[in-house]
Motif scaffolding. Structure first.
Motif, short mmCIF file in Angstrom:
data_model
loop_
_atom_site.label_atom_id
_atom_site.label_comp_id
_atom_site.label_asym_id
_atom_site.label_seq_id
_atom_site.Cartn_x
_atom_site.Cartn_y
_atom_site.Cartn_z
N GLU A 44 0.93 -1.37 -0.09
CA GLU A 44 -0.06 0.14 -0.20
C GLU A 44 1.09 1.27 0.21
O GLU A 44 1.99 1.23 0.55
N ALA B 95 0.29 5.49 0.23
CA ALA B 95 -0.75 6.75 0.35
C ALA B 95 -0.08 7.77 -0.36
O ALA B 95 0.96 8.39 0.05
N HIS C 14 -4.74 5.94 -2.19
CA HIS C 14 -4.14 4.86 -1.78
C HIS C 14 -4.63 3.81 -2.73
O HIS C 14 -5.54 3.52 -3.31
#
Length: 172
Positions: free
Chosen positions: A71, A73, A121
């Protein structure tokens, strides 16, 4: 390898090619495809263009975040006319989570003199559905940035070639 591309559509089979310095075509690797997608994404928002076209913003973010194995962001920082100031990937996480700190987002926004922000994200799982944590983060970020007169315009989740928008879903 050069960034020139060609598609082979024989027998309904699509193969992406790049050509090398000698002008010979080679089958493109996944890394070359993603690098080209990121380059094209940068071109979509070049020259401080206005980020008021949700389709173009989604295309840009898909190009930037699709295919990442963890992940990330990211934030698009905008001026008062919603023109691009900067794109930054501020937080990197694991395969299923990334911590986002509103204080750090605010520091960058203030340094850039941004009037608005778009957050995005990715979900490496390929499922673009927002979680309860995603919604809570969005609410917290809205409140934190509002104190500084910075508007959170949208929060997008990128999953493969798809992106969902919190603004379009009515969450913002």
């Amino acid at each position: 390898m050069s960034s020139a591309l060609s598609f082979d559509n024989l027998n309904n089979h699509k193969t992406l090619y790049v050509f090398d310095d000698l002008g010979l075509y080679q089958v493109a690797t996944s890394e070359e495809i993603l690098a080209t997608a990121r380059y094209v994404a940068d071109e979509l928002l070049a020259d401080r263009i206005a980020c008021d076209n949700p389709v173009k913003v989604k295309q840009f973010l898909i190009g930037k975040l699709a295919g990442m194995e963890h992940e990330v962001a990211a934030f698009i920082f905008l001026d008062s006319q919603y023109r691009l100031i900067d794109y930054q990937e501020l937080f990197h996480g694991t395969i299923n989570q990334s911590s986002v700190y509103p204080r750090e987002v605010a520091k960058v926004a203030l340094r850039l003199n941004a009037a608005a922000v778009i957050m995005a994200h990715n979900h490496p799982s390929g499922n673009p559905t927002e979680s309860t944590a995603d919604r809570a983060l969005t609410e917290h970020l809205v409140k934190s940035l509002q104190l500084l007169d910075i508007r959170l315009l949208d929060h997008l989740i990128v999953a493969g070639s798809r992106a969902i928008s919190f603004a379009e879903k009515g969450f913002l």
